[in-house]
Design a protein around this motif. Structure first.
Motif, PDB file in Angstrom:
ATOM      1  N   PHE A   1       0.835  -1.206   0.000  1.00  0.00           N
ATOM      2  CA  PHE A   1       0.000   0.000   0.000  1.00  0.00           C
ATOM      3  C   PHE A   1       0.870   1.255   0.000  1.00  0.00           C
ATOM      4  O   PHE A   1       0.641   2.188  -0.779  1.00  0.00           O
ATOM      5  N   VAL A   2       1.881   1.285   0.863  1.00  0.00           N
ATOM      6  CA  VAL A   2       2.762   2.455   0.950  1.00  0.00           C
ATOM      7  C   VAL A   2       3.552   2.623  -0.341  1.00  0.00           C
ATOM      8  O   VAL A   2       3.682   3.740  -0.859  1.00  0.00           O
ATOM      9  N   ALA A   3       4.069   1.536  -0.896  1.00  0.00           N
ATOM     10  CA  ALA A   3       4.846   1.615  -2.141  1.00  0.00           C
ATOM     11  C   ALA A   3       3.981   2.096  -3.305  1.00  0.00           C
ATOM     12  O   ALA A   3       4.402   2.959  -4.084  1.00  0.00           O
ATOM     13  N   VAL A   4       2.771   1.570  -3.408  1.00  0.00           N
ATOM     14  CA  VAL A   4       1.870   1.979  -4.493  1.00  0.00           C
ATOM     15  C   VAL A   4       1.422   3.422  -4.303  1.00  0.00           C
ATOM     16  O   VAL A   4       1.334   4.196  -5.266  1.00  0.00           O
ATOM     17  N   THR A   5       1.169   3.823  -3.066  1.00  0.00           N
ATOM     18  CA  THR A   5       0.763   5.198  -2.793  1.00  0.00           C
ATOM     19  C   THR A   5       1.885   6.168  -3.159  1.00  0.00           C
ATOM     20  O   THR A   5       1.643   7.192  -3.809  1.00  0.00           O
ATOM     21  N   GLY A   6       3.106   5.861  -2.759  1.00  0.00           N
ATOM     22  CA  GLY A   6       4.246   6.712  -3.104  1.00  0.00           C
ATOM     23  C   GLY A   6       4.481   6.783  -4.603  1.00  0.00           C
ATOM     24  O   GLY A   6       4.725   7.855  -5.159  1.00  0.00           O
ATOM     25  N   SER A   7       4.389   5.638  -5.267  1.00  0.00           N
ATOM     26  CA  SER A   7       4.561   5.611  -6.722  1.00  0.00           C
ATOM     27  C   SER A   7       3.426   6.345  -7.426  1.00  0.00           C
ATOM     28  O   SER A   7       3.649   7.055  -8.409  1.00  0.00           O
ATOM     29  N   GLY A   8       2.222   6.155  -6.919  1.00  0.00           N
ATOM     30  CA  GLY A   8       1.071   6.848  -7.500  1.00  0.00           C
ATOM     31  C   GLY A   8       1.192   8.355  -7.371  1.00  0.00           C
ATOM     32  O   GLY A   8       0.824   9.107  -8.276  1.00  0.00           O
ATOM     33  N   LEU A   9       1.729   8.811  -6.255  1.00  0.00           N
ATOM     34  CA  LEU A   9       1.944  10.242  -6.050  1.00  0.00           C
ATOM     35  C   LEU A   9       2.931  10.783  -7.072  1.00  0.00           C
ATOM     36  O   LEU A   9       2.739  11.871  -7.612  1.00  0.00           O
ATOM     37  N   ALA A  10       3.969  10.008  -7.361  1.00  0.00           N
ATOM     38  CA  ALA A  10       4.975  10.435  -8.335  1.00  0.00           C
ATOM     39  C   ALA A  10       4.383  10.574  -9.736  1.00  0.00           C
ATOM     40  O   ALA A  10       4.857  11.372 -10.542  1.00  0.00           O
ATOM     41  N   VAL A  11       3.332   9.824 -10.030  1.00  0.00           N
ATOM     42  CA  VAL A  11       2.670   9.905 -11.331  1.00  0.00           C
ATOM     43  C   VAL A  11       1.538  10.934 -11.308  1.00  0.00           C
ATOM     44  O   VAL A  11       1.366  11.702 -12.254  1.00  0.00           O
TER      45      VAL A  11
END
Length: 113
Positions: free
Chosen positions: A33-43
Motif C-alpha cells: 500500500f505504501v509503495a503503491v501510494t508513493g509511486s502513484g503520487l509520483a505519477v
C-alpha cells in the motif's frame, strides 16, 4: 525548513523507509500500500499538472526565480496531504478509539495551512 517536509526528496525517503519498515515486520499488504501510494503520487502530480495546465501568475519583481512548471496543483501541498495522510492511516490502529478523531483532525488542519 518546514517546507522540505512537503518536498519530493523527503517524500521519497519517507515512503521508502515506511515500506521497508513494514516489509521487515512482514506486513506485506501495508508495505505494498505504501509503495503503491508513493509511486502513484509520483505519477499523479505531473499528470494533474499537465491536464490542468494552469500558468503561474506574472510577478513584476520576482524575489526568486519562478519555476517553469504549471502552478496547480501545488506539488508541496499534494505531497504533504498524501504523505501525512498515509502516516495517519498507518497510525490509526495503534492509537485508542478516543484519540483517532484528534489524530485525523490534526492531519486535516495541518494540510490546510
Amino acid at each position: 525548513m518546514v517546507t522540505d517536509l512537503g518536498g519530493t526528496e523527503f517524500a521519497v525517503l519517507a515512503f521508502a523507509l515506511m515500506a521497508a519498515f513494514l516489509a521487515i515486520r512482514r506486513h506485506w499488504r501495508l508495505a505494498a500500500f505504501v509503495a503503491v501510494t508513493g509511486s502513484g503520487l509520483a505519477v499523479l502530480g505531473p499528470v494533474t499538472k499537465a491536464v490542468v495546465d494552469r500558468a503561474r501568475p506574472v510577478v513584476d519583481v520576482a524575489v526568486v526565480q519562478t519555476p517553469s512548471n504549471a502552478s496547480f496543483p501545488s506539488g508541496h501541498a499534494m505531497t504533504s496531504v498524501v504523505l501525512w495522510g498515509t502516516l495517519v492511516l498507518l497510525a490509526l490502529p495503534a492509537v485508542g478509539r478516543r484519540t483517532r478523531p484528534w489524530l485525523v483532525g490534526a492531519r486535516c488542519s495541518s494540510s490546510w495551512r
